[in-house]
Design an enzyme around this catalytic site. Structure first.
Site, PDB file in Angstrom:
ATOM      1  N   LYS A  37      -4.693  16.895  -3.640  1.00 38.82           N
ATOM      2  CA  LYS A  37      -4.371  17.334  -5.001  1.00 38.82           C
ATOM      3  C   LYS A  37      -4.005  18.823  -5.004  1.00 38.82           C
ATOM      4  O   LYS A  37      -4.305  19.535  -4.028  1.00 38.82           O
ATOM      5  CB  LYS A  37      -5.577  17.068  -5.920  1.00 38.82           C
ATOM      6  CG  LYS A  37      -6.831  17.835  -5.550  1.00 38.82           C
ATOM      7  CD  LYS A  37      -8.053  17.252  -6.255  1.00 38.82           C
ATOM      8  CE  LYS A  37      -9.297  18.033  -5.901  1.00 38.82           C
ATOM      9  NZ  LYS A  37     -10.520  17.318  -6.300  1.00 38.82           N
ATOM     10  N   TYR A 263      -1.564  50.827 -12.015  1.00 36.17           N
ATOM     11  CA  TYR A 263      -1.854  50.722 -13.444  1.00 36.17           C
ATOM     12  C   TYR A 263      -3.196  51.353 -13.776  1.00 36.17           C
ATOM     13  O   TYR A 263      -4.186  51.151 -13.072  1.00 36.17           O
ATOM     14  CB  TYR A 263      -1.891  49.250 -13.865  1.00 36.17           C
ATOM     15  CG  TYR A 263      -0.524  48.606 -13.988  1.00 36.17           C
ATOM     16  CD1 TYR A 263       0.439  49.126 -14.852  1.00 36.17           C
ATOM     17  CD2 TYR A 263      -0.212  47.471 -13.254  1.00 36.17           C
ATOM     18  CE1 TYR A 263       1.684  48.519 -14.973  1.00 36.17           C
ATOM     19  CE2 TYR A 263       1.036  46.854 -13.371  1.00 36.17           C
ATOM     20  CZ  TYR A 263       1.976  47.382 -14.231  1.00 36.17           C
ATOM     21  OH  TYR A 263       3.195  46.789 -14.348  1.00 36.17           O
TER      22      TYR A 263
HETATM   23  C1  LIG Z   1     -11.400  17.115  -5.151  1.00 34.70           C
HETATM   24  C2  LIG Z   1     -12.141  15.867  -4.936  1.00 34.70           C
HETATM   25  C3  LIG Z   1     -12.629  15.526  -3.672  1.00 34.70           C
HETATM   26  C4  LIG Z   1     -12.544  16.466  -2.478  1.00 34.70           C
HETATM   27  O1  LIG Z   1     -13.529  17.455  -2.594  1.00 34.70           O
HETATM   28  P1  LIG Z   1     -13.730  18.584  -1.457  1.00 34.70           P
HETATM   29  O2  LIG Z   1     -14.896  19.343  -1.941  1.00 34.70           O
HETATM   30  O3  LIG Z   1     -12.485  19.395  -1.447  1.00 34.70           O
HETATM   31  O4  LIG Z   1     -13.955  17.879  -0.183  1.00 34.70           O
HETATM   32  C5  LIG Z   1     -13.222  14.293  -3.518  1.00 34.70           C
HETATM   33  N1  LIG Z   1     -13.335  13.432  -4.568  1.00 34.70           N
HETATM   34  C6  LIG Z   1     -12.888  13.743  -5.790  1.00 34.70           C
HETATM   35  C7  LIG Z   1     -13.060  12.748  -6.903  1.00 34.70           C
HETATM   36  C8  LIG Z   1     -12.295  14.959  -6.030  1.00 34.70           C
HETATM   37  O5  LIG Z   1     -11.869  15.251  -7.255  1.00 34.70           O
END
Ligand SMILES: *Cc1c(COP(=O)(O)O)cnc(C)c1O
Length: 421
Positions: A37, A263
């Protein structure tokens, strides 16, 4: 001189190494749903997903249906699950492109069933059980009813049951033991009614590396695949960082004592020094909070960020680095000679978590992919009797069924460079 203002070097060999570590932790037969993601946590979902599939991972998890569709558009045929939830308008495209959906309510089940019937497809769904995250997912007390509804739905195929761990300490937290117990309760009730189908998955990176038991048949790591894990967690040292973020000095200026920088003049030179300007800012992934507290590496030495981080530029004091010149590489994340700046260090200084650092590497940062050749060559060469099976249990002559190597690798298509999406 380097042609990039800012570049994110993505080491596919490091990714492969991390996937091997994850695979070992998942145990024999354990399957990996790699979470890609947010553009693979800023690493570029397209290249990461393609390479990971060639490494033998079984499926992908994404945050939104648009992310899933982008991968489908790119030719990815492996199962893809939208981990959280879709919104109503996304359902049609998901079904059309065989994107798996996490279900958490009767209403959504009815909507998907109806839509799938209209389209003449079987929708692939996972039931998300909320055992303590408190966000998405059906509460355990309602899970059985929903499973029965799914079983009674002609156009739904149950592909899995999932829950999500809330504790950053994974299995070391009492709350995770509580979540596991609650999930186990749902599973055993479902089992006794023969309602279980597909895979069962719970473990994110933290849970996986802290020894969650049982791990079930599938794990869902994200951050650890990118080589990042809370250094306090066991096994974090086995991982290799995948991303390095580098820029170059574009301007040098010798300033007298008292010169204000940036800034609001939040920094003034205490003595005469040399200020380097770097063409990288918060849009590229340097947190504004690193103003007057972050560091970069130039010629193997640390140089402090002075003045405020701006949208497009930062200024660093290189007065102590002899020979620093326009065109010199400056490393924001990664290693240069004997110095290393980790994502964890940047996150700590910026008062945030590592996830946010890699996710905020902006779209104008050029992603450059290195490594990954060994596997590709192995999959394309004629079978070689000296070939040993890879860590994933398949050899050069038997590429993983999840992703036949018909399509060229993403990084290959444009000469090993893929523009950030
Ligand atoms: C983002 C996510 C993961 C992965 O989590 P990590 O901490 O990056 O390993 C797994 N399951 C779900 C439902 C997530 O949203």
């Amino acid at each position: 001189m380097d042609p990039y203002r800012v570049k994110a070097e993505i080491d596919l060999d490091a990714l492969q190494h991390n996937l091997r570590v994850i695979r070992q932790r998942a145990g024999p037969g354990g399957r990996v749903m790699l979470v890609v993601k947010a553009d693979a946590y800023g690493h570029g979902a397209r290249a990461i997903a393609n390479h990971a599939l060639r490494c033998g991972i079984e499926s992908l998890g994404v945050g939104t249906s648009a992310e899933a569709l982008e991968l489908r558009h790119d030719g990815v045929r492996a199962p893809i699950l939208v981990l959280g939830t879709i919104i109503d308008d996304e359902a049609r495209d998901c079904l059309r492109h065989r994107v798996q959906i996490a279900l958490h309510s009767s209403d959504r089940r009815a909507q998907i069933q109806e839509l799938a019937r209209t389209l003449g497809v079987r929708a692939q769904v996972h039931l998300n059980v909320d055992t303590g995250m408190g966000r998405l997912g059906v509460l355990p007390g309602r899970a059985l009813d929903l499973l029965r509804e799914i079983r009674g739905s002609s156009h739904l195929e149950l592909c899995g049951l999932m829950t999500h761990v809330s504790a950053a300490e994974g299995a070391l937290a009492d709350s995770t033991r509580e979540q596991a117990r609650s999930f186990e309760g749902v599973l055993s009730a479902a089992r006794s009614e023969h309602l279980l189908r597909g895979s069962i998955h719970m473990a994110n990176s933290a849970a996986l590396f802290t020894g969650l038991r049982p791990l079930y048949d599938t794990v869902r790591p994200g951050i650890s695949a990118y080589g990042i894990l809370n250094p306090d967690l066991p096994g974090s040292g086995d991982l290799k960082p995948v991303l390095s973020l580098r820029t170059q000095i574009v301007f040098l200026k010798d300033v007298p004592a008292g010169t204000p920088i940036g800034y609001s003049s939040t920094w003034r030179a205490e003595r005469a020094t040399r200020i380097a300007t770097l063409p990288v800012g918060y849009h590229d992934g340097v947190p504004w909070r690193l103003s007057n507290c972050g560091e970069v590496i130039v010629r193997g030495r640390r140089a402090p960020i002075v003045g405020r981080v701006t949208m497009d530029y930062i200024t660093v004091d290189v007065g102590h680095i002899p020979g620093a010149a326009v065109g010199d590489t400056a490393t924001l994340i990664g290693t240069d000679r004997n110095e290393t700046i980790t994502v964890a260090e940047v996150a700590e200084k910026a008062g945030t978590i590592a996830y946010e650092i890699t996710c905020s590497v902006g779209r104008r940062v050029q992603r450059l992919y290195t490594g990954g050749e060994n596997l590709e060559l192995a999959a394309q060469r004629a079978p070689d009797p000296r070939n040993t099976p890879s860590a994933y249990g398949w050899t050069a002559s038997t590429p993983p069924s999840a992703q036949p190597p018909a399509r060229p690798a993403a990084p290959r298509e444009s000469g090993r460079e893929v523009r950030g999406s």
